[in-house]
Design a protein around this motif. Sequence first.
Motif, PDB file in Angstrom:
ATOM      1  N   ASP A   5       7.572  12.341  16.624  1.00 18.79           N
ATOM      2  CA  ASP A   5       7.134  11.887  15.307  1.00 18.79           C
ATOM      3  C   ASP A   5       8.300  11.613  14.365  1.00 18.79           C
ATOM      4  OD1 ASP A   5       8.000  14.438  14.828  1.00 18.79           O
ATOM      5  OD2 ASP A   5       6.039  15.246  14.251  1.00 18.79           O
ATOM      6  N   ASN A   6       9.504  11.715  14.913  1.00 16.31           N
ATOM      7  CA  ASN A   6      10.701  11.432  14.126  1.00 16.31           C
ATOM      8  C   ASN A   6      11.745  10.836  15.067  1.00 16.31           C
ATOM      9  OD1 ASN A   6      13.500  12.111  13.059  1.00 16.31           O
ATOM     10  ND2 ASN A   6      12.245  12.705  11.289  1.00 16.31           N
ATOM     11  N   LEU A   7      12.255   9.659  14.729  1.00 10.12           N
ATOM     12  CA  LEU A   7      13.178   8.963  15.622  1.00 10.12           C
ATOM     13  C   LEU A   7      14.425   9.784  15.914  1.00 10.12           C
ATOM     14  CD1 LEU A   7      12.989   5.260  14.371  1.00 10.12           C
ATOM     15  CD2 LEU A   7      12.036   6.230  16.468  1.00 10.12           C
ATOM     16  N   ASN A   8      14.906  10.523  14.924  1.00  8.00           N
ATOM     17  CA  ASN A   8      16.094  11.341  15.148  1.00  8.00           C
ATOM     18  C   ASN A   8      15.832  12.430  16.181  1.00  8.00           C
ATOM     19  OD1 ASN A   8      17.696   9.932  13.311  1.00  8.00           O
ATOM     20  ND2 ASN A   8      17.020  11.195  11.584  1.00  8.00           N
ATOM     21  N   ASP A   9      14.634  13.005  16.138  1.00  4.60           N
ATOM     22  CA  ASP A   9      14.295  14.053  17.102  1.00  4.60           C
ATOM     23  C   ASP A   9      14.162  13.487  18.512  1.00  4.60           C
ATOM     24  OD1 ASP A   9      14.251  15.831  15.020  1.00  4.60           O
ATOM     25  OD2 ASP A   9      12.072  15.803  14.776  1.00  4.60           O
ATOM     26  N   ILE A  86       4.779   9.413  26.825  1.00  3.16           N
ATOM     27  CA  ILE A  86       5.706   9.652  25.722  1.00  3.16           C
ATOM     28  C   ILE A  86       5.228   8.803  24.551  1.00  3.16           C
ATOM     29  CG2 ILE A  86       8.072   9.468  24.864  1.00  3.16           C
ATOM     30  CD1 ILE A  86       9.054   9.797  27.724  1.00  3.16           C
ATOM     31  N   LEU A  87       4.800   9.462  23.485  1.00  3.16           N
ATOM     32  CA  LEU A  87       4.282   8.777  22.303  1.00  3.16           C
ATOM     33  C   LEU A  87       5.333   8.807  21.208  1.00  3.16           C
ATOM     34  CD1 LEU A  87       1.911   7.450  20.770  1.00  3.16           C
ATOM     35  CD2 LEU A  87       1.167   9.749  20.138  1.00  3.16           C
ATOM     36  N   ILE A  88       5.662   7.618  20.681  1.00  4.08           N
ATOM     37  CA  ILE A  88       6.716   7.507  19.666  1.00  4.08           C
ATOM     38  C   ILE A  88       6.135   6.919  18.388  1.00  4.08           C
ATOM     39  CG2 ILE A  88       8.973   6.539  19.097  1.00  4.08           C
ATOM     40  CD1 ILE A  88       9.450   6.213  22.109  1.00  4.08           C
ATOM     41  N   ASP A  89       6.224   7.646  17.284  1.00 12.08           N
ATOM     42  CA  ASP A  89       5.838   7.134  15.974  1.00 12.08           C
ATOM     43  C   ASP A  89       7.066   6.490  15.339  1.00 12.08           C
ATOM     44  OD1 ASP A  89       3.266   8.075  16.252  1.00 12.08           O
ATOM     45  OD2 ASP A  89       3.676   9.987  15.259  1.00 12.08           O
ATOM     46  N   ILE A  90       7.027   5.156  15.231  1.00 11.12           N
ATOM     47  CA  ILE A  90       8.166   4.445  14.640  1.00 11.12           C
ATOM     48  C   ILE A  90       8.196   4.627  13.131  1.00 11.12           C
ATOM     49  CG2 ILE A  90       9.259   2.200  14.327  1.00 11.12           C
ATOM     50  CD1 ILE A  90       9.427   3.238  17.147  1.00 11.12           C
ATOM     51  N   LEU A  91       7.035   4.439  12.477  1.00  7.42           N
ATOM     52  CA  LEU A  91       6.965   4.573  11.035  1.00  7.42           C
ATOM     53  C   LEU A  91       6.794   6.036  10.658  1.00  7.42           C
ATOM     54  CD1 LEU A  91       4.633   1.577  10.103  1.00  7.42           C
ATOM     55  CD2 LEU A  91       7.114   1.709   9.858  1.00  7.42           C
ATOM     56  N   PRO A  92       7.454   6.495   9.604  1.00  6.91           N
ATOM     57  CA  PRO A  92       7.246   7.884   9.173  1.00  6.91           C
ATOM     58  C   PRO A  92       5.840   8.062   8.647  1.00  6.91           C
ATOM     59  CG  PRO A  92       8.550   6.669   7.554  1.00  6.91           C
ATOM     60  CD  PRO A  92       8.403   5.770   8.741  1.00  6.91           C
ATOM     61  N   ASP A  93       5.341   9.294   8.757  1.00  9.20           N
ATOM     62  CA  ASP A  93       4.000   9.579   8.243  1.00  9.20           C
ATOM     63  C   ASP A  93       3.955   9.333   6.752  1.00  9.20           C
ATOM     64  OD1 ASP A  93       3.121  10.272  10.707  1.00  9.20           O
ATOM     65  OD2 ASP A  93       3.476  12.423  10.459  1.00  9.20           O
TER      66      ASP A  93
END
Length: 223
Positions: A5-9, A86-93
Amino acid sequence: MIHIDNLNDGLPIFKALGSEIRIRLIKLLLDNKEMNMNELAASLGITNGALTSHVKKLEESGIITILNEHPGHGNQKICRVCVDKILIDILPDEEDISTNSYSVNIPVGHYYNYSVFPTCGLSTEKGLIGEVDDPRYFAHPSHVDAQILWLGKGFIDYRIPNMMPPGNKMDQFIISFEIGSEAPGTNSNWPSDITFFLNHTKLGTWTSPGDFGDVRGMFTPNW
């Protein structure tokens, strides 16, 4: 499943997948369910030493797992893929608007004041309330159950409950409902000016192009 849920993570996983050899390694494990280190090195055409670093990156990222087994003599490492997605959220919540908003549903029949002129009437989802074109039925106790109402001219007043905490400032106000012209019978070319007021302040006027009652809607009752 791994949820990023965070690109850095997600950097360790992105780095682990940023290698053609490691992608081939994952495919081998998916095809064979599990393989030991010697089998993987031979299939990939690399040394056991080179394989160790690739396996370590995939293990640290949580994509594969390593099991130690003892087949008679020695210690054998067995590799398996341990995730299916693997689920990736590109946009922040975005901020949860449910904690910063107030909403209320007001049934169409829950008006508190009116002045209507024929053609007019009300109906529940089961049938008409009283008779058509008789404004007196707008005062009938069953008007609170109405799912649709119509009038040739006049007005309908609704009281919108304000349950916001004291001192809160309202930044936006949204009203949503279905509305259209009311013609004798139906007429798709029947412009009607419909004006909206809030606390006696005029918000604006919308001109409905016509009465499209001859077209069955998604929620039109069978009768």
